[in-house]
Design an enzyme around this catalytic site. Structure first.
Site, PDB file in Angstrom:
ATOM      1  N   TYR A 114      -7.451  26.809  17.322  1.00 46.49           N
ATOM      2  CA  TYR A 114      -7.242  25.355  17.187  1.00 46.49           C
ATOM      3  C   TYR A 114      -5.865  24.949  17.733  1.00 46.49           C
ATOM      4  O   TYR A 114      -5.744  24.000  18.527  1.00 46.49           O
ATOM      5  CB  TYR A 114      -7.368  24.971  15.708  1.00 46.49           C
ATOM      6  CG  TYR A 114      -7.036  23.536  15.417  1.00 46.49           C
ATOM      7  CD1 TYR A 114      -7.937  22.518  15.739  1.00 46.49           C
ATOM      8  CD2 TYR A 114      -5.826  23.178  14.820  1.00 46.49           C
ATOM      9  CE1 TYR A 114      -7.626  21.189  15.475  1.00 46.49           C
ATOM     10  CE2 TYR A 114      -5.514  21.861  14.553  1.00 46.49           C
ATOM     11  CZ  TYR A 114      -6.421  20.875  14.883  1.00 46.49           C
ATOM     12  OH  TYR A 114      -6.112  19.549  14.623  1.00 46.49           O
ATOM     13  N   ALA A 161      -3.999  26.517  19.849  1.00 48.19           N
ATOM     14  CA  ALA A 161      -3.965  26.674  21.313  1.00 48.19           C
ATOM     15  C   ALA A 161      -4.652  25.486  21.991  1.00 48.19           C
ATOM     16  O   ALA A 161      -4.184  24.979  23.012  1.00 48.19           O
ATOM     17  CB  ALA A 161      -4.656  27.980  21.708  1.00 48.19           C
TER      18      ALA A 161
HETATM   19  P1  NAP Z   1     -13.293  14.866  11.096  1.00 51.42           P
HETATM   20  O1  NAP Z   1     -13.076  13.949   9.950  1.00 51.42           O
HETATM   21  O2  NAP Z   1     -13.990  16.163  10.877  1.00 51.42           O
HETATM   22  O3  NAP Z   1     -14.064  14.044  12.236  1.00 51.42           O
HETATM   23  C1  NAP Z   1     -14.339  14.657  13.468  1.00 51.42           C
HETATM   24  C2  NAP Z   1     -15.077  13.678  14.356  1.00 51.42           C
HETATM   25  O4  NAP Z   1     -15.339  14.310  15.622  1.00 51.42           O
HETATM   26  C3  NAP Z   1     -16.433  13.292  13.794  1.00 51.42           C
HETATM   27  O5  NAP Z   1     -16.716  11.960  14.173  1.00 51.42           O
HETATM   28  C4  NAP Z   1     -17.377  14.263  14.492  1.00 51.42           C
HETATM   29  O6  NAP Z   1     -18.690  13.727  14.517  1.00 51.42           O
HETATM   30  C5  NAP Z   1     -16.738  14.297  15.873  1.00 51.42           C
HETATM   31  N1  NAP Z   1     -17.099  15.486  16.655  1.00 51.42           N
HETATM   32  C6  NAP Z   1     -16.904  16.783  16.343  1.00 51.42           C
HETATM   33  N2  NAP Z   1     -17.402  17.573  17.319  1.00 51.42           N
HETATM   34  C7  NAP Z   1     -17.907  16.737  18.263  1.00 51.42           C
HETATM   35  C8  NAP Z   1     -18.576  16.946  19.493  1.00 51.42           C
HETATM   36  N3  NAP Z   1     -18.822  18.176  19.989  1.00 51.42           N
HETATM   37  N4  NAP Z   1     -18.962  15.865  20.205  1.00 51.42           N
HETATM   38  C9  NAP Z   1     -18.736  14.608  19.743  1.00 51.42           C
HETATM   39  N5  NAP Z   1     -18.101  14.352  18.587  1.00 51.42           N
HETATM   40  C10 NAP Z   1     -17.716  15.412  17.848  1.00 51.42           C
HETATM   41  O7  NAP Z   1     -11.929  15.240  11.803  1.00 51.42           O
HETATM   42  P2  NAP Z   1     -10.501  14.500  11.797  1.00 51.42           P
HETATM   43  O8  NAP Z   1      -9.667  15.139  10.779  1.00 51.42           O
HETATM   44  O9  NAP Z   1     -10.675  13.032  11.776  1.00 51.42           O
HETATM   45  O10 NAP Z   1      -9.943  14.968  13.226  1.00 51.42           O
HETATM   46  C11 NAP Z   1     -10.025  14.127  14.361  1.00 51.42           C
HETATM   47  C12 NAP Z   1      -9.019  14.609  15.394  1.00 51.42           C
HETATM   48  O11 NAP Z   1      -7.722  14.578  14.808  1.00 51.42           O
HETATM   49  C13 NAP Z   1      -9.255  16.048  15.862  1.00 51.42           C
HETATM   50  O12 NAP Z   1      -9.005  16.127  17.242  1.00 51.42           O
HETATM   51  C14 NAP Z   1      -8.213  16.845  15.083  1.00 51.42           C
HETATM   52  O13 NAP Z   1      -7.812  17.986  15.791  1.00 51.42           O
HETATM   53  C15 NAP Z   1      -7.093  15.819  14.981  1.00 51.42           C
HETATM   54  N6  NAP Z   1      -6.158  16.072  13.874  1.00 51.42           N
HETATM   55  C16 NAP Z   1      -6.562  15.882  12.576  1.00 51.42           C
HETATM   56  C17 NAP Z   1      -5.616  16.062  11.551  1.00 51.42           C
HETATM   57  C18 NAP Z   1      -5.941  15.781  10.116  1.00 51.42           C
HETATM   58  O14 NAP Z   1      -5.054  15.923   9.274  1.00 51.42           O
HETATM   59  N7  NAP Z   1      -7.136  15.364   9.770  1.00 51.42           N
HETATM   60  C19 NAP Z   1      -4.328  16.481  11.849  1.00 51.42           C
HETATM   61  C20 NAP Z   1      -3.979  16.689  13.188  1.00 51.42           C
HETATM   62  C21 NAP Z   1      -4.906  16.453  14.179  1.00 51.42           C
HETATM   63  P3  NAP Z   1     -19.985  14.699  14.632  1.00 51.42           P
HETATM   64  O15 NAP Z   1     -19.681  15.940  13.850  1.00 51.42           O
HETATM   65  O16 NAP Z   1     -21.109  13.900  14.087  1.00 51.42           O
HETATM   66  O17 NAP Z   1     -20.153  14.961  16.096  1.00 51.42           O
END
Ligand code: NAP
Length: 259
Positions: free
Chosen positions: A157, A159
């Protein structure tokens, strides 16, 4: 302030949950037309319904961001529904936790495809839109994990998230000819359904390690993305903004007790 978002066509990948849902609602509140792209349509339709109920404009399309045909289709559907894409928020991502000793090559490939290859695919698919419009905006959701910090179980992740920042430096140069900027938001720990799955102990420990003593809200990331997408940020490209409540600042655990 930031009136330039009104009527803009915005794709938010992963806009059905978590940070992406926050980004989508922040843009919709500013009058943008929002296309939510995700695999699961039940969550995507629920996110659209929330935006529409609040007076905004949104639609959704079933998309796998790791698949080129699916990404091209996402742009096609968006253009048919709302017109040319003005802003791409490349946000979809996964963060399965698995230590190196147990990590299989397929685990690595799947995280790289969803988090990093997808960034390339989504940007590439939007270039014709940006070229036709004579301008465009890309906002990538990276992370502090990888570019700045490490966390056991997240080597792949981290990376992928550092890779997004490497990608955007050259992409910024290449997109400049289309008057298009690309920047990244680097969230710390943001309260989402995905993060909630890691358990209360993880959440409590994280909150205690953050100088502002709380996890971020999804709107905190939405607001940063909104700034990068605005006309006011038109001279900023190839850059990154940490949004983490000060999480990366402490030199030691002791320093936190001095606050
Ligand atoms: P999340 O709540 O798990 O939501 C992930 C979203 O991405 C969902 O809408 C999911 O929908 C979609 N998704 C996953 N795989 C996909 C695919 N192959 N094609 C299309 N859509 C896809 O995650 P989150 O925490 O909001 O994270 C969102 C972003 O923020 C990510 O890039 C993560 O690395 C980054 N981030 C999050 C945090 C944190 O604290 N939460 C911190 C740093 C960075 P489906 O599964 O229905 O496709």
């Amino acid at each position: 302030m930031l009136t330039s978002i009104q009527n803009k066509v915005v794709i938010v990948t992963g806009g059905s949950k978590g940070i992406g849902k926050g980004i989508a609602s922040v843009f919709a509140r500013q009058g943008a037309k929002v296309m939510i792209a995700a695999r699961g349509m039940a969550d995507a339709e629920a996110a659209v319904a929330e935006i529409v109920a609040a007076g905004g404009t949104a639609a959704c399309c079933k998309t796998d961001v790791a698949d080129w045909q699916s990404v091209k289709n996402m742009v096609k559907i968006t253009e048919a529904e709302f017109g040319p894409v003005d802003i791409l928020c490349a946000n979809a991502g996964i963060f399965p936790q698995i230590k190196l000793i147990d990590m299989e090559p397929d685990d690595w490939d799947s995280v790289m495809a969803t988090n990093l290859k997808s960034t390339f695919l989504c940007v590439k698919a939007c270039i014709p839109s940006f070229e036709r419009a004579g301008k465009g905006r890309v906002v990538v959701t990276s992370s502090i994990t990888g570019p700045i910090t490490g966390y056991p179980g997240w080597a792949h992740y981290g990376a992928s998230k550092a890779g997004q920042l490497g990608f955007l430096k050259t992409a910024a140069m290449e997109l400049a000819r289309y008057n298009t900027t690309i920047n990244a938001v680097m969230p710390g720990n943001i309260m989402t359904e995905g993060l909630q799955d890691l358990g209360q102990e993880y959440l409590d420990t994280m909150a205690a390690s953050i100088p502002l003593k709380r996890l971020g809200a999804v709107e905190d990331i939405g607001n940063a993305a909104l700034f990068f997408a605005s006309d006011e940020a038109s001279y900023i490209t190839g850059q990154q903004m940490v949004v983490d409540g000060g999480q990366i600042l402490p030199e030691s655990l002791e320093s936190l007790s001095e606050i």
